[in-house]
Design an enzyme around this catalytic site. Structure first.
Site, short mmCIF file in Angstrom:
data_model
loop_
_atom_site.label_atom_id
_atom_site.label_comp_id
_atom_site.label_asym_id
_atom_site.label_seq_id
_atom_site.Cartn_x
_atom_site.Cartn_y
_atom_site.Cartn_z
CG ASP A 1 3.50 -60.18 14.09
OD1 ASP A 1 3.31 -59.05 13.59
OD2 ASP A 1 3.51 -60.39 15.31
N GLY B 1 10.14 -49.16 8.49
CA GLY B 1 10.13 -49.53 9.89
C GLY B 1 11.36 -49.01 10.63
#
Length: 204
Positions: A71, A155
């Site tokens: 994560d 991202g």
């Protein structure tokens, strides 16, 4: 025990980066697309560590082989650590990289560049089907630019400025990015723990 591991993601950017970092380990790296019906694990944790373990545990149980999950996200000091664990969904549940980046720029509107300090954080968890676990963390310090640059990465890479030479993460070649990035740091930490973890997992 097989020398296969599964990366608990369908994000092709992450799969490519992690597979590159695992070259030379003798491990065959599979993505979730190799396992039809694999669950979509909801990231309900309060921390990066919580979410990495949630995903790795669920995918190890489903596939029956060791799972590695990460994560990761961007923590911006001027935003009290946001977007943080909600980095992938910062602009909403149907967010894209473009909409997330657009919201980040809006939130930082008027904040001078010297106060846009931030870091990418990556937490990796490896879990064997029998329950052996290891969790590591890597960080990449930098700042958030006021406009995007670069065509690589994914991202928030187009907005993240590397402090070494002022280039944006999306401008760095993959091998150079791996040497500097939060994900590279986390993977190196994981690899340093891997022999003991793998030995324990194989005994089960």
């Amino acid at each position: 025990m097989s020398n296969e591991i599964v990366l608990a993601t369908r994000n092709q950017g992450k799969i490519t980066e992690l597979a590159e970092l695992l070259k030379g380990t003798g491990l065959a790296v599979l993505g979730l697309d190799a396992f039809p019906g694999a669950p979509e694990v909801e990231e309900t944790g309060e921390t990066f560590e919580d979410n990495a373990l949630l995903k790795a545990r669920a995918i190890a149980a489903f596939t029956g082989i060791t799972a590695v999950a990460d994560d990761s996200g961007l923590a911006v000091d001027a935003l009290s650590g946001a977007p943080g664990v909600r980095s992938a969904r910062y602009a909403g549940e149907d967010a894209t990289d473009a909409t997330n980046n657009a919201r980040l720029l809006r939130e930082l509107s008027g904040v001078p560049l010297e106060k846009r300090t931030a870091r990418f954080v990556c937490v990796m968890a490896a879990v064997s089907p029998s329950g052996d676990e290891v969790v590591v963390r890597g960080e990449w310090e930098g700042r958030v630019a006021d406009q995007a640059r670069g065509e690589g990465g994914f991202g928030y890479d187009p907005l993240f400025v590397d402090p070494v030479d002022g280039r944006h993460a999306a401008e760095l070649p993959r091998d150079e990015k791996n040497r500097r990035s939060h994900r590279g740091a986390a993977m190196r930490a994981l690899l340093s723990c891997w022999p003991d973890f793998w030995k324990s997992a194989k005994r089960d």
